[in-house]
Design a protein around this motif. Structure first.
Motif, PDB file in Angstrom:
ATOM      1  N   ALA A   1       0.837  -1.205   0.000  1.00 35.12           N
ATOM      2  CA  ALA A   1       0.000   0.000   0.000  1.00 35.12           C
ATOM      3  C   ALA A   1       0.870   1.252   0.000  1.00 35.12           C
ATOM      4  O   ALA A   1       0.578   2.221  -0.710  1.00 35.12           O
ATOM      5  CB  ALA A   1      -0.933  -0.005   1.206  1.00 35.12           C
ATOM      6  N   ALA A   2       1.952   1.235   0.761  1.00 31.59           N
ATOM      7  CA  ALA A   2       2.852   2.391   0.806  1.00 31.59           C
ATOM      8  C   ALA A   2       3.511   2.621  -0.551  1.00 31.59           C
ATOM      9  O   ALA A   2       3.627   3.759  -0.999  1.00 31.59           O
ATOM     10  CB  ALA A   2       3.909   2.192   1.893  1.00 31.59           C
ATOM     11  N   VAL A   3       3.907   1.555  -1.218  1.00 35.63           N
ATOM     12  CA  VAL A   3       4.516   1.692  -2.543  1.00 35.63           C
ATOM     13  C   VAL A   3       3.524   2.331  -3.512  1.00 35.63           C
ATOM     14  O   VAL A   3       3.877   3.218  -4.292  1.00 35.63           O
ATOM     15  CB  VAL A   3       5.011   0.326  -3.065  1.00 35.63           C
ATOM     16  N   LEU A   4       2.266   1.912  -3.448  1.00 34.77           N
ATOM     17  CA  LEU A   4       1.247   2.486  -4.327  1.00 34.77           C
ATOM     18  C   LEU A   4       1.065   3.974  -4.034  1.00 34.77           C
ATOM     19  O   LEU A   4       1.071   4.801  -4.945  1.00 34.77           O
ATOM     20  CB  LEU A   4      -0.092   1.758  -4.154  1.00 34.77           C
ATOM     21  N   LEU A   5       0.938   4.330  -2.773  1.00 35.40           N
ATOM     22  CA  LEU A   5       0.646   5.708  -2.399  1.00 35.40           C
ATOM     23  C   LEU A   5       1.846   6.647  -2.475  1.00 35.40           C
ATOM     24  O   LEU A   5       1.673   7.859  -2.547  1.00 35.40           O
ATOM     25  CB  LEU A   5       0.049   5.757  -0.993  1.00 35.40           C
ATOM     26  N   GLU A   6       3.049   6.098  -2.481  1.00 35.18           N
ATOM     27  CA  GLU A   6       4.217   6.977  -2.514  1.00 35.18           C
ATOM     28  C   GLU A   6       4.514   7.518  -3.908  1.00 35.18           C
ATOM     29  O   GLU A   6       5.310   8.434  -4.053  1.00 35.18           O
ATOM     30  CB  GLU A   6       5.448   6.286  -1.946  1.00 35.18           C
ATOM     31  N   GLY A   7       3.863   6.996  -4.932  1.00 35.44           N
ATOM     32  CA  GLY A   7       4.078   7.513  -6.273  1.00 35.44           C
ATOM     33  C   GLY A   7       3.659   8.974  -6.351  1.00 35.44           C
ATOM     34  O   GLY A   7       2.605   9.358  -5.844  1.00 35.44           O
ATOM     35  N   ARG A   8       4.514   9.780  -6.957  1.00 36.14           N
ATOM     36  CA  ARG A   8       4.218  11.209  -7.054  1.00 36.14           C
ATOM     37  C   ARG A   8       2.883  11.416  -7.754  1.00 36.14           C
ATOM     38  O   ARG A   8       2.612  10.780  -8.771  1.00 36.14           O
ATOM     39  CB  ARG A   8       5.327  11.916  -7.815  1.00 36.14           C
ATOM     40  N   TRP A   9       2.047  12.259  -7.201  1.00 34.34           N
ATOM     41  CA  TRP A   9       0.734  12.640  -7.705  1.00 34.34           C
ATOM     42  C   TRP A   9      -0.369  11.636  -7.349  1.00 34.34           C
ATOM     43  O   TRP A   9      -1.540  11.940  -7.554  1.00 34.34           O
ATOM     44  CB  TRP A   9       0.731  12.854  -9.229  1.00 34.34           C
ATOM     45  N   THR A  10      -0.055  10.489  -6.819  1.00 37.00           N
ATOM     46  CA  THR A  10      -1.080   9.470  -6.574  1.00 37.00           C
ATOM     47  C   THR A  10      -2.143   9.949  -5.599  1.00 37.00           C
ATOM     48  O   THR A  10      -3.337   9.795  -5.849  1.00 37.00           O
ATOM     49  CB  THR A  10      -0.438   8.155  -6.075  1.00 37.00           C
ATOM     50  N   VAL A  11      -1.737  10.519  -4.486  1.00 36.46           N
ATOM     51  CA  VAL A  11      -2.703  10.983  -3.492  1.00 36.46           C
ATOM     52  C   VAL A  11      -3.551  12.110  -4.081  1.00 36.46           C
ATOM     53  O   VAL A  11      -4.763  12.173  -3.852  1.00 36.46           O
ATOM     54  CB  VAL A  11      -2.004  11.399  -2.184  1.00 36.46           C
ATOM     55  N   ALA A  12      -2.937  12.981  -4.867  1.00 41.82           N
ATOM     56  CA  ALA A  12      -3.688  14.065  -5.506  1.00 41.82           C
ATOM     57  C   ALA A  12      -4.724  13.513  -6.485  1.00 41.82           C
ATOM     58  O   ALA A  12      -5.846  14.025  -6.571  1.00 41.82           O
ATOM     59  CB  ALA A  12      -2.735  15.019  -6.214  1.00 41.82           C
ATOM     60  N   ILE A  13      -4.374  12.482  -7.208  1.00 43.29           N
ATOM     61  CA  ILE A  13      -5.320  11.856  -8.144  1.00 43.29           C
ATOM     62  C   ILE A  13      -6.468  11.227  -7.365  1.00 43.29           C
ATOM     63  O   ILE A  13      -7.639  11.345  -7.750  1.00 43.29           O
ATOM     64  CB  ILE A  13      -4.603  10.822  -9.028  1.00 43.29           C
ATOM     65  N   LEU A  14      -6.157  10.565  -6.265  1.00 36.41           N
ATOM     66  CA  LEU A  14      -7.222   9.990  -5.431  1.00 36.41           C
ATOM     67  C   LEU A  14      -8.128  11.094  -4.907  1.00 36.41           C
ATOM     68  O   LEU A  14      -9.352  10.969  -4.931  1.00 36.41           O
ATOM     69  CB  LEU A  14      -6.629   9.199  -4.270  1.00 36.41           C
ATOM     70  N   TRP A  15      -7.532  12.181  -4.429  1.00 34.88           N
ATOM     71  CA  TRP A  15      -8.331  13.304  -3.932  1.00 34.88           C
ATOM     72  C   TRP A  15      -9.277  13.783  -5.033  1.00 34.88           C
ATOM     73  O   TRP A  15     -10.463  14.007  -4.786  1.00 34.88           O
ATOM     74  CB  TRP A  15      -7.416  14.434  -3.469  1.00 34.88           C
ATOM     75  N   ALA A  16      -8.748  13.955  -6.229  1.00 30.67           N
ATOM     76  CA  ALA A  16      -9.568  14.431  -7.348  1.00 30.67           C
ATOM     77  C   ALA A  16     -10.710  13.464  -7.630  1.00 30.67           C
ATOM     78  O   ALA A  16     -11.833  13.890  -7.922  1.00 30.67           O
ATOM     79  CB  ALA A  16      -8.704  14.630  -8.593  1.00 30.67           C
ATOM     80  N   SER A  17     -10.456  12.176  -7.540  1.00 29.55           N
ATOM     81  CA  SER A  17     -11.532  11.205  -7.786  1.00 29.55           C
ATOM     82  C   SER A  17     -12.602  11.288  -6.709  1.00 29.55           C
ATOM     83  O   SER A  17     -13.793  11.164  -7.002  1.00 29.55           O
ATOM     84  CB  SER A  17     -10.981   9.781  -7.900  1.00 29.55           C
ATOM     85  N   TYR A  18     -12.220  11.554  -5.457  1.00 36.20           N
ATOM     86  CA  TYR A  18     -13.207  11.722  -4.398  1.00 36.20           C
ATOM     87  C   TYR A  18     -14.025  12.984  -4.609  1.00 36.20           C
ATOM     88  O   TYR A  18     -15.172  13.073  -4.191  1.00 36.20           O
ATOM     89  CB  TYR A  18     -12.547  11.765  -3.011  1.00 36.20           C
ATOM     90  N   GLU A  19     -13.420  13.967  -5.261  1.00 36.52           N
ATOM     91  CA  GLU A  19     -14.109  15.226  -5.551  1.00 36.52           C
ATOM     92  C   GLU A  19     -14.982  15.139  -6.804  1.00 36.52           C
ATOM     93  O   GLU A  19     -15.678  16.089  -7.128  1.00 36.52           O
ATOM     94  CB  GLU A  19     -13.090  16.357  -5.699  1.00 36.52           C
TER      95      GLU A  19
END
Length: 118
Positions: free
Chosen positions: A18-36
């Protein structure tokens, strides 16, 4: 003085993945955008900002491969691609929300939650 932990358990493999997936640059921002509400490539690009298109395509593919997003081709003229959160993707929302609270932007999470209940 802090002592070393002599009985610490190793980090579970699932947590590492899970950490490897989330540590990719922009990944958390993309998830945030999908929640929005972002679901199409250009919506993600607009929401995330300065992300290079190639990187956005790669991150969307990675999130799809991890079972976080589902890619769907919409039969229209012209055809279009939409990304929707899977059940796994919704489970990650608590992690993203915790990051928002940590960063001091908790009001955005509260607003989104309020909008979902109406």
């Amino acid at each position: 003085m802090m002592s070393r932990c002599r009985h610490c358990q190793p980090v579970p493999e699932e947590v590492r993945q899970a950490a490897v997936l989330l540590e990719g640059r922009w990944t958390v921002a993309i998830l945030w955008a999908s929640y929005e509400g972002a679901s199409r490539f250009n919506e993600f690009k607009q929401a995330v900002g300065e992300i290079p298109p190639r990187t956005l395509a790669l991150r969307l593919t990675e999130l799809e491969g991890a079972g976080v997003l589902e890619r769907r081709v919409v039969d229209a003229r012209p055809p279009r691609v939409e990304y929707t959160l899977t059940a796994e993707g919704h489970r990650l929302q608590a992690v993203v929300d915790a990051l928002v609270h940590f960063a001091g932007g908790g009001h955005a999470v509260e607003e989104r939650t309020a909008n979902l209940s109406t």
